[in-house]
Design a protein around this motif. Structure first.
Motif, PDB file in Angstrom:
ATOM      1  N   GLU A 378     -29.194 -25.200  17.193  1.00 67.19           N
ATOM      2  CA  GLU A 378     -28.538 -25.082  15.887  1.00 67.19           C
ATOM      3  C   GLU A 378     -28.832 -23.738  15.209  1.00 67.19           C
ATOM      4  O   GLU A 378     -28.104 -23.318  14.317  1.00 67.19           O
ATOM      5  CB  GLU A 378     -28.991 -26.217  14.955  1.00 67.19           C
ATOM      6  CG  GLU A 378     -28.372 -27.556  15.254  1.00 67.19           C
ATOM      7  CD  GLU A 378     -28.917 -28.180  16.532  1.00 67.19           C
ATOM      8  OE1 GLU A 378     -28.281 -29.117  17.035  1.00 67.19           O
ATOM      9  OE2 GLU A 378     -29.968 -27.731  17.026  1.00 67.19           O
ATOM     10  N   PHE A 379     -29.896 -23.066  15.615  1.00 65.15           N
ATOM     11  CA  PHE A 379     -30.259 -21.799  14.986  1.00 65.15           C
ATOM     12  C   PHE A 379     -29.627 -20.604  15.688  1.00 65.15           C
ATOM     13  O   PHE A 379     -29.690 -19.488  15.193  1.00 65.15           O
ATOM     14  CB  PHE A 379     -31.782 -21.640  14.965  1.00 65.15           C
ATOM     15  CG  PHE A 379     -32.449 -22.571  13.994  1.00 65.15           C
ATOM     16  CD1 PHE A 379     -32.615 -22.213  12.676  1.00 65.15           C
ATOM     17  CD2 PHE A 379     -32.864 -23.831  14.390  1.00 65.15           C
ATOM     18  CE1 PHE A 379     -33.204 -23.080  11.770  1.00 65.15           C
ATOM     19  CE2 PHE A 379     -33.459 -24.696  13.498  1.00 65.15           C
ATOM     20  CZ  PHE A 379     -33.628 -24.325  12.185  1.00 65.15           C
ATOM     21  N   THR A 380     -29.044 -20.842  16.858  1.00 64.35           N
ATOM     22  CA  THR A 380     -28.418 -19.738  17.590  1.00 64.35           C
ATOM     23  C   THR A 380     -26.950 -19.992  17.876  1.00 64.35           C
ATOM     24  O   THR A 380     -26.144 -19.072  17.908  1.00 64.35           O
ATOM     25  CB  THR A 380     -29.164 -19.500  18.923  1.00 64.35           C
ATOM     26  OG1 THR A 380     -29.220 -20.737  19.652  1.00 64.35           O
ATOM     27  CG2 THR A 380     -30.587 -19.014  18.653  1.00 64.35           C
ATOM     28  N   VAL A 381     -26.597 -21.255  18.084  1.00 62.07           N
ATOM     29  CA  VAL A 381     -25.203 -21.606  18.376  1.00 62.07           C
ATOM     30  C   VAL A 381     -24.814 -22.753  17.439  1.00 62.07           C
ATOM     31  O   VAL A 381     -24.858 -23.919  17.825  1.00 62.07           O
ATOM     32  CB  VAL A 381     -25.013 -22.032  19.849  1.00 62.07           C
ATOM     33  CG1 VAL A 381     -23.531 -22.201  20.163  1.00 62.07           C
ATOM     34  CG2 VAL A 381     -25.676 -21.053  20.795  1.00 62.07           C
ATOM     35  N   ASP A 392     -21.574 -28.176   7.167  1.00 61.52           N
ATOM     36  CA  ASP A 392     -21.595 -26.907   7.887  1.00 61.52           C
ATOM     37  C   ASP A 392     -22.984 -26.729   8.490  1.00 61.52           C
ATOM     38  O   ASP A 392     -23.970 -26.650   7.759  1.00 61.52           O
ATOM     39  CB  ASP A 392     -21.284 -25.777   6.895  1.00 61.52           C
ATOM     40  CG  ASP A 392     -21.535 -24.398   7.486  1.00 61.52           C
ATOM     41  OD1 ASP A 392     -21.642 -24.285   8.715  1.00 61.52           O
ATOM     42  OD2 ASP A 392     -21.619 -23.429   6.699  1.00 61.52           O
ATOM     43  N   PRO A 393     -23.129 -26.644   9.818  1.00 64.30           N
ATOM     44  CA  PRO A 393     -24.458 -26.586  10.439  1.00 64.30           C
ATOM     45  C   PRO A 393     -25.303 -25.414   9.958  1.00 64.30           C
ATOM     46  O   PRO A 393     -26.527 -25.481   9.970  1.00 64.30           O
ATOM     47  CB  PRO A 393     -24.147 -26.462  11.939  1.00 64.30           C
ATOM     48  CG  PRO A 393     -22.750 -26.960  12.087  1.00 64.30           C
ATOM     49  CD  PRO A 393     -22.049 -26.616  10.819  1.00 64.30           C
ATOM     50  N   ALA A 394     -24.670 -24.317   9.528  1.00 64.96           N
ATOM     51  CA  ALA A 394     -25.440 -23.169   9.063  1.00 64.96           C
ATOM     52  C   ALA A 394     -26.207 -23.503   7.783  1.00 64.96           C
ATOM     53  O   ALA A 394     -27.250 -22.900   7.515  1.00 64.96           O
ATOM     54  CB  ALA A 394     -24.518 -21.980   8.823  1.00 64.96           C
ATOM     55  N   VAL A 399     -31.563 -24.282   5.149  1.00 66.97           N
ATOM     56  CA  VAL A 399     -32.472 -25.094   4.337  1.00 66.97           C
ATOM     57  C   VAL A 399     -33.809 -25.271   5.053  1.00 66.97           C
ATOM     58  O   VAL A 399     -34.879 -25.194   4.447  1.00 66.97           O
ATOM     59  CB  VAL A 399     -31.844 -26.470   4.006  1.00 66.97           C
ATOM     60  CG1 VAL A 399     -32.871 -27.387   3.330  1.00 66.97           C
ATOM     61  CG2 VAL A 399     -30.641 -26.307   3.097  1.00 66.97           C
ATOM     62  N   LEU A 400     -33.768 -25.479   6.388  1.00 68.20           N
ATOM     63  CA  LEU A 400     -35.010 -25.608   7.156  1.00 68.20           C
ATOM     64  C   LEU A 400     -35.838 -24.336   7.074  1.00 68.20           C
ATOM     65  O   LEU A 400     -37.072 -24.388   6.963  1.00 68.20           O
ATOM     66  CB  LEU A 400     -34.692 -25.946   8.615  1.00 68.20           C
ATOM     67  CG  LEU A 400     -34.252 -27.380   8.896  1.00 68.20           C
ATOM     68  CD1 LEU A 400     -33.776 -27.527  10.336  1.00 68.20           C
ATOM     69  CD2 LEU A 400     -35.407 -28.343   8.636  1.00 68.20           C
ATOM     70  N   PRO A 571     -35.718 -18.000  14.204  1.00 64.09           N
ATOM     71  CA  PRO A 571     -34.523 -17.197  14.485  1.00 64.09           C
ATOM     72  C   PRO A 571     -33.854 -16.733  13.203  1.00 64.09           C
ATOM     73  O   PRO A 571     -33.631 -17.532  12.286  1.00 64.09           O
ATOM     74  CB  PRO A 571     -33.618 -18.160  15.264  1.00 64.09           C
ATOM     75  CG  PRO A 571     -34.533 -19.218  15.785  1.00 64.09           C
ATOM     76  CD  PRO A 571     -35.625 -19.354  14.770  1.00 64.09           C
ATOM     77  N   PRO A 572     -33.533 -15.451  13.068  1.00 66.09           N
ATOM     78  CA  PRO A 572     -32.873 -14.957  11.858  1.00 66.09           C
ATOM     79  C   PRO A 572     -31.417 -15.377  11.812  1.00 66.09           C
ATOM     80  O   PRO A 572     -30.764 -15.525  12.847  1.00 66.09           O
ATOM     81  CB  PRO A 572     -33.015 -13.435  11.972  1.00 66.09           C
ATOM     82  CG  PRO A 572     -33.093 -13.188  13.444  1.00 66.09           C
ATOM     83  CD  PRO A 572     -33.818 -14.361  14.034  1.00 66.09           C
ATOM     84  N   TRP A 573     -30.920 -15.557  10.598  1.00 67.42           N
ATOM     85  CA  TRP A 573     -29.502 -15.887  10.406  1.00 67.42           C
ATOM     86  C   TRP A 573     -28.682 -14.613  10.479  1.00 67.42           C
ATOM     87  O   TRP A 573     -29.082 -13.550   9.977  1.00 67.42           O
ATOM     88  CB  TRP A 573     -29.298 -16.541   9.049  1.00 67.42           C
ATOM     89  CG  TRP A 573     -27.843 -16.745   8.703  1.00 67.42           C
ATOM     90  CD1 TRP A 573     -27.061 -17.790   9.058  1.00 67.42           C
ATOM     91  CD2 TRP A 573     -27.014 -15.857   7.954  1.00 67.42           C
ATOM     92  NE1 TRP A 573     -25.790 -17.625   8.571  1.00 67.42           N
ATOM     93  CE2 TRP A 573     -25.725 -16.434   7.893  1.00 67.42           C
ATOM     94  CE3 TRP A 573     -27.223 -14.628   7.340  1.00 67.42           C
ATOM     95  CZ2 TRP A 573     -24.669 -15.835   7.233  1.00 67.42           C
ATOM     96  CZ3 TRP A 573     -26.163 -14.022   6.679  1.00 67.42           C
ATOM     97  CH2 TRP A 573     -24.892 -14.623   6.634  1.00 67.42           C
ATOM     98  N   THR A 574     -27.523 -14.701  11.108  1.00 64.99           N
ATOM     99  CA  THR A 574     -26.574 -13.590  11.121  1.00 64.99           C
ATOM    100  C   THR A 574     -25.205 -14.132  10.764  1.00 64.99           C
ATOM    101  O   THR A 574     -24.881 -15.296  11.038  1.00 64.99           O
ATOM    102  CB  THR A 574     -26.503 -12.916  12.507  1.00 64.99           C
ATOM    103  OG1 THR A 574     -26.108 -13.884  13.475  1.00 64.99           O
ATOM    104  CG2 THR A 574     -27.853 -12.320  12.888  1.00 64.99           C
ATOM    105  N   ALA A 575     -24.388 -13.276  10.167  1.00 65.64           N
ATOM    106  CA  ALA A 575     -23.065 -13.706   9.701  1.00 65.64           C
ATOM    107  C   ALA A 575     -22.190 -14.189  10.836  1.00 65.64           C
ATOM    108  O   ALA A 575     -21.289 -15.003  10.645  1.00 65.64           O
ATOM    109  CB  ALA A 575     -22.378 -12.566   8.952  1.00 65.64           C
ATOM    110  N   SER A 576     -22.414 -13.716  12.042  1.00 60.90           N
ATOM    111  CA  SER A 576     -21.578 -14.125  13.173  1.00 60.90           C
ATOM    112  C   SER A 576     -21.906 -15.531  13.617  1.00 60.90           C
ATOM    113  O   SER A 576     -21.153 -16.120  14.371  1.00 60.90           O
ATOM    114  CB  SER A 576     -21.787 -13.175  14.332  1.00 60.90           C
ATOM    115  OG  SER A 576     -23.141 -13.187  14.755  1.00 60.90           O
TER     116      SER A 576
END
Length: 576
Positions: A378-381, A392-394, A399-400, A571-576
């Motif tokens: 969930e943090f990468t895909v 929305d999974p993002a 939140v985590l 894992p960092p969040w990215t807009a993509s």
């Protein structure tokens, strides 16, 4: 207007048949017609919303039901008649609730001071008799700075005794400074218990000093009792003495048709109940009615209490543990105690105490569990996230990340608006204050600095992206309105997430474990308790200097959270 559609014609035929049948057949055929013709059903239904100032009595709907007709003119006439009837009732309720006041005088202040002293010690007597140190006092445990009580009876009593002593000293400081706001609130509760109108202190405000001192002394003496001091509770005065204090007496509140639901407004007024406490009490009362039915107060006796207790102790039926069952029992017991104090019942017939045998506690997340959480797909895909409808999974993934670096409650984070991410004195913060949403306690009002690790994880970029998109909420898919709160939306997602990734299930393994992880980690880093309280929104416990005057600088909290490191990669969040 006649209906020409064949299905509507069939409805008319059914209604004609119903007209010559008995009452039971009529209701059965009307039900069939309602299902086949929604327009007919909507025409006969009426909902009258309660005015905002009376919703504490009625809830959101003052009346809801069927007008029992499909004829439009008849329905309109009946609806207008019902609306007029309800407006008349609203005015009557407002008249009943309109506060009446009497001017303060020295004799009245002395009587209220004596009542407060006696009432607080009397409640303490009830606590000890029931073996529950918090069942009867007019305070939320968190008002005393108690967020967690020991399972051991002796340790719990010592916790309460210490907290009550500290509470008394904090009240003493307020009285010494001439701050009588809390004293006036207590005096208002005392006046209600005494059966006299609210007292107007505006002219003789100095008289509140004696009331405040009596209140302080009562809590000091209650704390001394825990140390073995023998301090008797003064006797009740004669009712004629109390009646002579007021120029007019309020209406009699007794009534054979009243139920525990009629006690809730009185309980709210006496306890100044917070939304979460109201929700817990409503839940407990629903369980009580499920167990014994909706009974008038005159029908409540030991047998009813025993049936409710048996229901709570039946683990197959209730689906929760002993600690939760004890909380439900205490909530119902508190309603009964209030009913007694306002003369709606002569005495409390219930004995709802029982031993808690299955108490469990939450632990912080282990390194292995953190690796399962933040190593998930969930943090990468995000597209591979477990499906929870319309979430929305993002959003929960971010939140985590926030839970890990803030130790905040999930409800506080899930309800964040984009405007709540701010910069104050050069520090990026999350604005958590009551004006922005629902918080658990007064101590929850705070700013949380964005940790360096959370910034690296993409939080500020995520917030900026939401803001540029014109979004009101930071997590729109969790803030959809309705009965499900943003925190509960996340809870549903996280329960499925844990199931998918082999993490422990159950309510003790939810998001609250991040708060335990934060407190234990900060303690291991040598961070002071004051700083940890300022971050997590826990009420301070201790001396007046700490509870009243100590304020931790934002820079100190920021320095503490910037030192946080975790044994797993986030894992960092990215807009993509």
């Amino acid at each position: 207007m006649r209906l020409s559609h064949p299905r509507h014609q069939r409805v008319e035929e059914l209604c004609q048949v119903a007209a010559i049948c008995n009452d039971d057949a009529r209701r059965r055929h009307d039900s069939i017609a309602d299902r086949r013709c929604p327009e007919r059903r909507r025409l006969s239904e009426l909902r009258i919303g309660a005015p905002a100032d009376l919703q504490h009595i009625y809830g959101p709907n003052a009346w809801r039901g069927s007008l029992k007709t499909s004829d439009k003119p008849t329905a309109a006439r009946l609806a207008h008649a019902k609306l007029a009837e309800m407006h008349t009732e609203f005015e009557r309720r407002r008249a009943e609730l309109k506060p009446r006041t009497i001017p303060a005088n020295a004799k009245l202040a002395e009587a209220i001071a004596e009542h407060l002293y006696r009432s607080i010690l009397s409640d303490d007597d009830l606590n000890r008799a029931a073996g529950h140190p918090l069942a009867h006092i007019p305070l939320d445990p968190e008002d005393l700075g108690l967020t967690e009580l020991s399972a051991d009876l002796w340790e719990r009593q010592e916790q309460v005794a210490t907290a009550m002593h500290d509470y008394a000293e904090a009240l003493a400081s307020l009285v010494a400074m001439g701050d009588y706001g809390m004293t006036e609130d207590y005096a208002a509760m005392a006046a209600k218990e005494m059966g006299i109108p609210r007292v107007d202190w505006s002219v003789e405000r100095v008289l509140l000093a004696n009331v405040g001192r009596a209140m302080v002394q009562a809590y000091r003496d209650a704390a001394k009792r825990a140390q073995g001091d023998v301090i008797p509770t003064p006797p009740e005065p004669a009712k004629s003495t109390i009646a002579a204090l007021a120029t007019e007496a309020p209406g009699n509140t007794s009534g054979s048709g009243q139920t525990l639901r009629d006690v809730i407004p009185e309980w709210k007024a006496r306890t100044r109940a917070k939304p979460n406490a109201i929700q817990r009490t409503e839940k407990a009362l629903t369980l009580f009615e499920q167990a014994v039915g909706v009974l008038p107060l005159t029908a409540l006796d030991k047998r009813v209490g025993a049936r409710f207790l048996a229901f709570l102790m039946d683990s197959k039926v209730r689906g929760f543990g002993d600690s939760t069952a004890a909380n439900h029992a205490a909530a119902v017991n508190a309603l009964v105690n209030v009913a007694v104090k306002v003369d709606m019942m002569p005495k409390n017939p219930f004995d709802l105490a029982f031993e808690i045998k299955d108490a469990e506690s939450r632990d912080a997340w282990t390194t292995e569990e953190l690796a399962l959480i933040f190593g998930a797909k969930e943090f990468t895909v995000p597209a591979l996230a477990p499906v929870v409808r319309l979430v929305d999974p993002a959003a929960p993934a971010m939140v985590l990340r926030c839970l890990l670096f803030t130790g905040a409650r999930v409800g506080e984070l899930a309800q964040l608006a984009t405007k709540d991410v701010q910069v104050r004195d050069g520090i990026a913060v999350m604005d958590l204050h009551r004006k922005n949403g629902t918080l658990k306690t007064d101590a929850s009002d705070r700013y949380i600095p964005v940790a360096a690790g959370l910034e690296t994880a993409g939080f500020l970029a995520f917030a900026e992206m939401r803001r540029e998109a014109g979004e009101r909420w930071l997590f729109p898919s969790l803030n959809r309105g309705g009965a499900v709160t943003p925190g509960d939306q996340f809870g549903k997602w996280f329960a499925r997430f844990r199931e998918t990734h082999g993490l422990p299930a159950g309510p003790l393994n939810g998001s609250h474990r991040f708060r335990h992880l934060m407190r234990s980690t900060l303690a291991g880093m040598g961070v002071g308790v004051e700083t940890a309280d300022a971050l997590t929104g826990h009420a301070a416990i201790g001396s007046t200097g700490r509870t009243v005057y100590t304020a931790v600088p934002m820079s100190a909290v920021k320095a503490a959270v910037d030192r946080l490191t975790w044994p797993v990669s986030v894992p960092p969040w990215t807009a993509s």
